[in-house]
Design a protein around this motif. Structure first.
Motif, short mmCIF file in Angstrom:
data_model
loop_
_atom_site.label_atom_id
_atom_site.label_comp_id
_atom_site.label_asym_id
_atom_site.label_seq_id
_atom_site.Cartn_x
_atom_site.Cartn_y
_atom_site.Cartn_z
N ILE A 268 0.86 -1.18 0.00
CA ILE A 268 0.00 0.00 0.00
C ILE A 268 0.90 1.23 0.00
O ILE A 268 1.91 1.28 0.70
CB ILE A 268 -0.96 0.01 1.21
CG1 ILE A 268 -1.88 1.23 1.17
CG2 ILE A 268 -0.21 -0.05 2.53
CD1 ILE A 268 -3.02 1.18 2.19
N VAL A 269 0.53 2.21 -0.81
CA VAL A 269 1.20 3.51 -0.85
C VAL A 269 0.12 4.56 -0.71
O VAL A 269 -0.87 4.55 -1.45
CB VAL A 269 1.97 3.71 -2.17
CG1 VAL A 269 2.55 5.12 -2.24
CG2 VAL A 269 3.09 2.68 -2.32
N ILE A 270 0.30 5.46 0.24
CA ILE A 270 -0.65 6.54 0.45
C ILE A 270 0.07 7.88 0.34
O ILE A 270 1.05 8.12 1.06
CB ILE A 270 -1.33 6.45 1.83
CG1 ILE A 270 -2.07 5.12 1.98
CG2 ILE A 270 -2.29 7.62 2.04
CD1 ILE A 270 -2.69 4.92 3.35
N ASN A 271 -0.37 8.72 -0.57
CA ASN A 271 0.13 10.09 -0.61
C ASN A 271 -0.46 10.81 0.60
O ASN A 271 -1.66 11.11 0.64
CB ASN A 271 -0.28 10.79 -1.91
CG ASN A 271 0.30 12.19 -2.02
OD1 ASN A 271 0.52 12.87 -1.02
ND2 ASN A 271 0.55 12.63 -3.25
N ALA A 272 0.40 11.05 1.59
CA ALA A 272 -0.10 11.59 2.85
C ALA A 272 -0.62 13.01 2.70
O ALA A 272 -1.47 13.45 3.49
CB ALA A 272 1.01 11.55 3.91
N ALA A 273 -0.14 13.73 1.68
CA ALA A 273 -0.58 15.10 1.48
C ALA A 273 -1.99 15.17 0.90
O ALA A 273 -2.75 16.10 1.20
CB ALA A 273 0.39 15.83 0.56
N THR A 274 -2.36 14.19 0.08
CA THR A 274 -3.63 14.25 -0.64
C THR A 274 -4.63 13.17 -0.23
O THR A 274 -5.82 13.28 -0.53
CB THR A 274 -3.39 14.10 -2.15
OG1 THR A 274 -2.87 12.78 -2.41
CG2 THR A 274 -2.41 15.14 -2.66
N GLY A 275 -4.13 12.11 0.41
CA GLY A 275 -4.98 10.98 0.77
C GLY A 275 -5.16 9.96 -0.34
O GLY A 275 -5.81 8.94 -0.13
N ASP A 276 -4.59 10.19 -1.52
CA ASP A 276 -4.68 9.21 -2.61
C ASP A 276 -4.00 7.91 -2.20
O ASP A 276 -2.93 7.93 -1.57
CB ASP A 276 -4.04 9.76 -3.88
CG ASP A 276 -4.81 10.93 -4.46
OD1 ASP A 276 -6.05 10.90 -4.41
OD2 ASP A 276 -4.18 11.88 -4.95
N GLU A 277 -4.59 6.79 -2.57
CA GLU A 277 -4.16 5.49 -2.06
C GLU A 277 -4.08 4.47 -3.19
O GLU A 277 -4.99 4.33 -4.00
CB GLU A 277 -5.16 5.03 -1.00
CG GLU A 277 -4.86 3.74 -0.32
CD GLU A 277 -5.88 3.43 0.76
OE1 GLU A 277 -6.45 2.32 0.73
OE2 GLU A 277 -6.13 4.31 1.62
N TRP A 278 -2.94 3.75 -3.22
CA TRP A 278 -2.73 2.69 -4.19
C TRP A 278 -2.45 1.39 -3.43
O TRP A 278 -1.71 1.40 -2.44
CB TRP A 278 -1.54 2.99 -5.09
CG TRP A 278 -1.69 4.20 -5.95
CD1 TRP A 278 -2.06 4.25 -7.27
CD2 TRP A 278 -1.44 5.58 -5.58
NE1 TRP A 278 -2.07 5.55 -7.72
CE2 TRP A 278 -1.71 6.38 -6.70
CE3 TRP A 278 -1.03 6.19 -4.38
CZ2 TRP A 278 -1.57 7.76 -6.68
CZ3 TRP A 278 -0.91 7.57 -4.36
CH2 TRP A 278 -1.17 8.34 -5.50
N THR A 279 -3.02 0.28 -3.90
CA THR A 279 -2.83 -1.00 -3.23
C THR A 279 -2.63 -2.10 -4.26
O THR A 279 -3.02 -1.96 -5.43
CB THR A 279 -4.05 -1.36 -2.36
OG1 THR A 279 -5.22 -1.41 -3.19
CG2 THR A 279 -4.24 -0.37 -1.23
N ALA A 280 -2.03 -3.19 -3.82
CA ALA A 280 -1.89 -4.37 -4.68
C ALA A 280 -1.67 -5.60 -3.82
O ALA A 280 -1.11 -5.50 -2.71
CB ALA A 280 -0.72 -4.22 -5.66
#
Length: 254
Positions: free
Chosen positions: A106-118
């Protein structure tokens, strides 16, 4: 994953309150803040409560072995310089490794809240949207991301590589957060990405996300992605980018 979201919220809150206790690591330009350490401690403590037998490899506190079969690989704030300057490109990156392979990330752009998972074999997602790499059929039309090390000698070599590459592609971007760059390849906002000098916490989660979206993620000349090189690109242009980087000695230098 809730603990990654909590960690991103902590990073964002500390940035809003103010950067504090800035120290230096390998060079004066490689900053680390108390926020990095606070976020990593928070994740480690949460993992110990949820999965007490697992190991954790973190950027700030190193490798803590566990009796379980899973090791978590954590970058508490990927893109620390962006974080320091208030640029909205910094992320919490967390991956699970089992049997020597990354199985979830999981990667979360902490500034924007956008979230990627696999998950391995389960695809890659931005939020609820499944990702599939897109991109041009020719390297000359590719928008390529990269990054640079902190050591001046390495930067000099990377600059020479970039000079040889930039006339062979559409353009170059440098955003300053490897995990987010790899997610950008997964969703097509970058066509490809390469960088020398990445540690496991820089590319473990993002690399899985790009791979599960259909990108080839590898090192050069059959090597696994790692310190010498990480390359991520759609299959249609991976070989051309790979061969160009080999010819430019991109894995060489300091």
């Amino acid at each position: 994953m809730g603990l990654a979201r909590d960690a991103a919220a902590t990073a964002r809150r500390l940035r809003a309150e103010a950067i504090f206790d800035v120290e230096t690591k390998s060079t004066a330009t490689d900053v680390v803040t108390a926020a990095d350490k606070a976020v990593e401690r928070q994740v480690i403590e949460a993992l110990r409560e949820l999965r007490p037998g697992d190991g954790v490899l973190g950027e700030e506190y190193g490798d803590a072995a566990g009796e379980g079969s899973v090791r978590w690989i954590l970058d508490p704030i990927d893109g620390t310089v962006n974080y320091l300057y208030g640029l909205p490109q910094y992320a919490v990156s967390l991956a699970a490794e089992a049997g020597g392979e990354i199985v979830a990330g999981i990667v979360i752009n902490a500034a924007t809240g956008d979230e990627w998972t696999a998950t391995r074999g389960g695809g890659a997602y931005r939020g609820d949207r499944r990702l599939k790499v897109t991109g041009p059929a020719e390297l000359s039309q590719a928008l390529v991301g990269t990054g640079f090390g902190y050591d001046a000698r390495r930067r000099a070599h990377q600059g020479r590589v970039l000079a040889g590459l930039i006339t062979r592609v559409r353009d170059i971007r440098r955003f300053g957060a490897a995990a987010l760059d790899l997610c950008a390849v997964a969703e097509g906002t970058l066509d490809a990405y390469y960088e020398k000098g990445l540690n496991p916490w820089d590319h473990a989660a993002g690399g899985l996300i790009a791979r599960e979206a259909g990108a080839v993620v590898a090192g050069l000349q059959g090597a696994r992605p790692g310190l010498d090189m990480v390359v991520a690109a759609p299959p249609a242009i991976f070989n051309d980018l790979h061969d160009l980087l080999v010819g430019l000695d991109a894995a060489g230098g300091a």
